[in-house]
Scaffold this motif. Structure first.
Motif, PDB file in Angstrom:
ATOM      1  N   ASP A  20       0.863  -1.159   0.000  1.00 51.44           N
ATOM      2  CA  ASP A  20       0.000   0.000   0.000  1.00 51.44           C
ATOM      3  C   ASP A  20       0.905   1.215   0.000  1.00 51.44           C
ATOM      4  N   ILE A  21       0.328   2.405  -0.034  1.00 58.46           N
ATOM      5  CA  ILE A  21       1.087   3.643  -0.080  1.00 58.46           C
ATOM      6  C   ILE A  21       1.513   4.032   1.335  1.00 58.46           C
ATOM      7  N   ALA A  22       2.800   4.358   1.520  1.00 61.39           N
ATOM      8  CA  ALA A  22       3.283   4.728   2.841  1.00 61.39           C
ATOM      9  C   ALA A  22       2.707   6.064   3.269  1.00 61.39           C
ATOM     10  N   ARG A  23       2.402   6.193   4.557  1.00 59.33           N
ATOM     11  CA  ARG A  23       1.896   7.425   5.132  1.00 59.33           C
ATOM     12  C   ARG A  23       2.710   7.747   6.374  1.00 59.33           C
ATOM     13  N   ASP A  24       2.485   8.919   6.952  1.00 59.31           N
ATOM     14  CA  ASP A  24       3.232   9.344   8.123  1.00 59.31           C
ATOM     15  C   ASP A  24       2.389   9.332   9.382  1.00 59.31           C
ATOM     16  N   ALA A  25       1.200   8.779   9.322  1.00 60.93           N
ATOM     17  CA  ALA A  25       0.304   8.785  10.472  1.00 60.93           C
ATOM     18  C   ALA A  25       0.806   7.850  11.563  1.00 60.93           C
ATOM     19  N   ALA A  26       0.499   8.202  12.806  1.00 56.52           N
ATOM     20  CA  ALA A  26       0.838   7.333  13.930  1.00 56.52           C
ATOM     21  C   ALA A  26      -0.022   6.081  13.870  1.00 56.52           C
ATOM     22  N   PRO A  27       0.533   4.936  14.233  1.00 56.34           N
ATOM     23  CA  PRO A  27      -0.240   3.689  14.182  1.00 56.34           C
ATOM     24  C   PRO A  27      -1.291   3.656  15.291  1.00 56.34           C
ATOM     25  N   PRO A  28      -2.395   2.953  15.072  1.00 56.74           N
ATOM     26  CA  PRO A  28      -3.436   2.858  16.101  1.00 56.74           C
ATOM     27  C   PRO A  28      -3.007   1.943  17.237  1.00 56.74           C
ATOM     28  N   THR A  29      -3.520   2.202  18.416  1.00 59.10           N
ATOM     29  CA  THR A  29      -3.250   1.337  19.565  1.00 59.10           C
ATOM     30  C   THR A  29      -4.535   0.708  20.093  1.00 59.10           C
ATOM     31  N   ASP A  30      -5.611   0.821  19.314  1.00 57.37           N
ATOM     32  CA  ASP A  30      -6.874   0.197  19.715  1.00 57.37           C
ATOM     33  C   ASP A  30      -7.188  -1.040  18.882  1.00 57.37           C
ATOM     34  N   ARG A  31      -6.225  -1.486  18.088  1.00 59.61           N
ATOM     35  CA  ARG A  31      -6.431  -2.641  17.217  1.00 59.61           C
ATOM     36  C   ARG A  31      -5.069  -3.198  16.801  1.00 59.61           C
ATOM     37  N   PHE A  32      -5.086  -4.397  16.253  1.00 58.88           N
ATOM     38  CA  PHE A  32      -3.875  -5.011  15.726  1.00 58.88           C
ATOM     39  C   PHE A  32      -3.836  -4.810  14.213  1.00 58.88           C
ATOM     40  N   ARG A  33      -2.624  -4.623  13.675  1.00 59.82           N
ATOM     41  CA  ARG A  33      -2.457  -4.460  12.226  1.00 59.82           C
ATOM     42  C   ARG A  33      -1.369  -5.417  11.757  1.00 59.82           C
ATOM     43  N   PHE A  34      -1.785  -6.467  11.044  1.00 61.16           N
ATOM     44  CA  PHE A  34      -0.863  -7.497  10.575  1.00 61.16           C
ATOM     45  C   PHE A  34       0.000  -8.009  11.729  1.00 61.16           C
ATOM     46  N   PRO A  35      -0.641  -8.648  12.721  1.00 59.01           N
ATOM     47  CA  PRO A  35       0.111  -9.136  13.878  1.00 59.01           C
ATOM     48  C   PRO A  35       1.077 -10.256  13.503  1.00 59.01           C
ATOM     49  N   VAL A  36       2.226 -10.252  14.151  1.00 63.22           N
ATOM     50  CA  VAL A  36       3.265 -11.264  13.897  1.00 63.22           C
ATOM     51  C   VAL A  36       3.608 -11.979  15.205  1.00 63.22           C
ATOM     52  N   GLY A  37       4.479 -11.394  16.013  1.00 62.64           N
ATOM     53  CA  GLY A  37       4.917 -12.058  17.233  1.00 62.64           C
ATOM     54  C   GLY A  37       3.903 -11.971  18.360  1.00 62.64           C
ATOM     55  N   LEU A  38       3.767 -13.052  19.134  1.00 66.80           N
ATOM     56  CA  LEU A  38       2.928 -13.105  20.325  1.00 66.80           C
ATOM     57  C   LEU A  38       3.770 -13.607  21.501  1.00 66.80           C
ATOM     58  N   ALA A  39       3.488 -13.079  22.697  1.00 69.14           N
ATOM     59  CA  ALA A  39       4.151 -13.564  23.912  1.00 69.14           C
ATOM     60  C   ALA A  39       3.246 -13.308  25.100  1.00 69.14           C
ATOM     61  N   LEU A  40       3.389 -14.142  26.129  1.00 71.45           N
ATOM     62  CA  LEU A  40       2.524 -14.085  27.307  1.00 71.45           C
ATOM     63  C   LEU A  40       3.332 -13.812  28.568  1.00 71.45           C
ATOM     64  N   ARG A  41       2.697 -13.086  29.485  1.00 75.36           N
ATOM     65  CA  ARG A  41       3.255 -12.820  30.799  1.00 75.36           C
ATOM     66  C   ARG A  41       2.137 -12.958  31.828  1.00 75.36           C
ATOM     67  N   HIS A  42       2.470 -13.361  33.050  1.00 77.59           N
ATOM     68  CA  HIS A  42       1.459 -13.556  34.077  1.00 77.59           C
ATOM     69  C   HIS A  42       1.834 -12.744  35.309  1.00 77.59           C
ATOM     70  N   LEU A  43       0.928 -11.858  35.717  1.00 76.38           N
ATOM     71  CA  LEU A  43       1.201 -10.898  36.779  1.00 76.38           C
ATOM     72  C   LEU A  43       0.136 -10.944  37.861  1.00 76.38           C
ATOM     73  N   LYS A  44       0.590 -10.867  39.126  1.00 81.69           N
ATOM     74  CA  LYS A  44      -0.346 -10.737  40.228  1.00 81.69           C
ATOM     75  C   LYS A  44      -0.989  -9.356  40.175  1.00 81.69           C
ATOM     76  N   ALA A  45      -2.291  -9.309  40.334  1.00 81.59           N
ATOM     77  CA  ALA A  45      -2.995  -8.030  40.325  1.00 81.59           C
ATOM     78  C   ALA A  45      -2.531  -7.175  41.497  1.00 81.59           C
ATOM     79  N   SER A  46      -2.320  -5.880  41.222  1.00 82.78           N
ATOM     80  CA  SER A  46      -1.930  -4.894  42.244  1.00 82.78           C
ATOM     81  C   SER A  46      -0.592  -5.204  42.890  1.00 82.78           C
ATOM     82  N   CYS A  47       0.264  -5.920  42.202  1.00 85.02           N
ATOM     83  CA  CYS A  47       1.588  -6.248  42.736  1.00 85.02           C
ATOM     84  C   CYS A  47       2.505  -5.027  42.631  1.00 85.02           C
ATOM     85  N   THR A  48       3.207  -4.721  43.706  1.00 89.37           N
ATOM     86  CA  THR A  48       4.097  -3.559  43.710  1.00 89.37           C
ATOM     87  C   THR A  48       5.560  -3.923  43.890  1.00 89.37           C
ATOM     88  N   ALA A  49       5.836  -5.103  44.444  1.00 94.28           N
ATOM     89  CA  ALA A  49       7.215  -5.519  44.682  1.00 94.28           C
ATOM     90  C   ALA A  49       7.565  -6.697  43.778  1.00 94.28           C
TER      91      ALA A  49
END
Length: 472
Positions: A20-49
């Motif tokens: 497609d034609i290149a543009r200078d617009a910032a990419p959206p952060t409310d959707r995925f666009r041609f997703p490639v890599g995936l990775a998972l992390r697991h965090l305790k809710a409200s963890c501070t330490a």
């Protein structure tokens, strides 16, 4: 310098797409666009330490999914039109009461679940996470390190080191961009290797390149923590590129017991298909890489793609794109795919050094195998997931039976792929109750599907539980 058109062609060898034609617009952060890599992390809710890691499915444990959007069609900013987005994955207890037991939970709006988002270079590839969950000792050792995500950009030829917050947030400071070797192009694979304890603890990130001079393969190492015994010879930071022999490397996988990094390659002709490895305690000289196992002597007319290692470290599962090797030899170039396979290879140590390299099995799968992931099953041989972007399918291979008990392909009612067009990126989550979630990124439809295996010993019962992101 490589042109943007050349970068399109190189990535198209991995995941088909269109320009497609290149543009200078910032990419959206409310959707995925041609997703490639995936990775998972697991965090305790409200963890501070730190460390805040936890076991998926336990009370208060949040599953955080990280998705690389590649901006493949250059709709957004050419240089930094990609994103890494982190979102909390809803728990099964949050399923709407209006849904049936196996109805698809469609969540097109990811904003309520988004924990962080950051811009990265276009044409992003694989992503690796570095924290206590993925590298025991990183956050709890003598010199604790901060959690980070690593992803390479092919448009900028750089490696991004992004900060990971205890709340799932993402950041990119002034020092988050590392320029890679200027003589190498199209960094794609990013693999974390770590291990040891005390003063022997080591951690590095290895980067593969799809385009190299004369198609000689190279790895770049970003050394993060260096054992005291090597301090005189190596300092933290980007190291000189490592020559791994003929054929550019595509993807890599780290085996902690043997401390080896295994690598697949790109197309270099029907008569050569190397499976290579790097012995981390004994790195080769830049002019003397270890001899590979040449799989072309077993399979003539194949190109290696994704790779995963068995839970016990004895087998490599390698995706193969099959083509007519004899025609390719006659015409002197790559011919179209005619099928796909999963190669099961013995990587146990050989008495004379290196690995045995025996081809144990060749399992037919869909067209265009892309990524491979292992689903561990304690007490039983692994289940192996293979995404095939050529025909829109995901295959589950049971290494205990040697059979393929489940294929997610075309929905008979709608005639469309169940998991979207061109499934590619994969991530596996083992949960406290013994169930498994398999995350599948749809490169062509721009969403992530979640396959649920309530009983991994019965993969035939797997079903599509959830879809995250807006179909486009």
């Amino acid at each position: 310098m490589a042109t943007k058109h050349a970068k399109f062609l190189a990535l198209a060898a991995l995941l088909a797409g269109c320009g497609d034609i290149a543009r200078d617009a910032a990419p959206p952060t409310d959707r995925f666009r041609f997703p490639v890599g995936l990775a998972l992390r697991h965090l305790k809710a409200s963890c501070t330490a730190a460390p805040c890691t936890c076991v998926a499915g336990t009370p208060g444990c949040q599953t955080v999914l990280h998705v690389v959007s590649s901006n493949f069609d250059l709709t957004y900013d050419t240089d930094e039109g990609g994103t890494l987005i982190a979102l909390r994955v809803p728990e099964p207890s949050e399923r709407p009461a209006t849904l049936g037991p196996r109805d698809l939970w469609d969540i097109p709006d990811i904003v309520p679940y988004r924990l962080g988002a950051v811009r990265i270079g276009s044409f992003g590839g694989e992503v690796s996470l570095l924290d206590e969950e993925h590298c025991a000792g990183w956050e709890t050792g003598a010199a604790p390190g901060a959690p980070a995500a690593f992803v390479a950009s092919r448009s900028r030829d750089r490696l991004y080191r992004l900060t990971l917050g205890n709340d799932g947030s993402l950041g990119c400071g002034d020092d988050c961009r590392t320029a890679l070797d200027p003589d190498l192009r199209d960094p794609y694979g990013v693999t974390l290797a770590c291990g040891g304890s005390g003063t022997g603890f080591a951690a590095s990130v290895y980067v593969t390149y799809l385009s190299t001079p004369l198609n000689v393969g190279f790895l770049s190492e970003l050394a993060l923590k260096v054992p005291d015994r090597l301090a005189a010879a190596k300092s933290p930071g980007l190291q000189p590129a490592i020559n791994i022999g003929l054929d550019a490397a595509r993807s890599a996988a780290f085996e902690p017991l043997s401390q080896r990094v295994f690598m697949t390659g790109a197309f270099s002709g029907p008569g050569y298909m190397p499976l290579r490895w790097l012995d981390l305690p004994y790195p080769p000289s830049s002019t003397n890489p270890p001899p590979p196992v040449d799989l072309a002597t077993r399979v003539f007319g194949a190109e290696t793609t994704g790779i995963a290692l068995s839970s016990d470290g004895t087998r490599a599962y390698v995706g193969l794109r099959l083509y007519d090797g004899y025609t390719a030899a006659l015409v002197g170039g790559r011919t179209p795919d005619i099928g796909g396979a999963l190669a099961v290879i013995d990587v146990t140590p050989a008495p004379t050094g290196g690995i045995n390299g025996q081809l144990l099995s060749l399992v037919p799968v869909g067209v265009g195998p892309t990524e491979v992931r292992v689903i561990p099953r304690p007490g039983l041989a692994d289940l192996v997931a293979v995404s095939c972007n050529g025909d829109g399918s995901v295959w589950l291979y049971d290494d205990a039976s040697g059979l393929v008990p489940r294929v997610f392909g075309i929905d008979q009612a709608s005639g469309t792929p169940l998991l979207g067009k061109q499934p590619a990126g994969l991530a596996v989550e083992r949960r406290a109750d013994g169930s498994v979630r398999l995350y599948v990124g749809s490169f062509g439809s721009h969403f992530v599907s979640v396959i649920r295996l309530d009983d991994p010993t019965d993969p035939r019962s797997a079903w599509v539980e959830m879809r995250l992101g807006m179909a486009q």
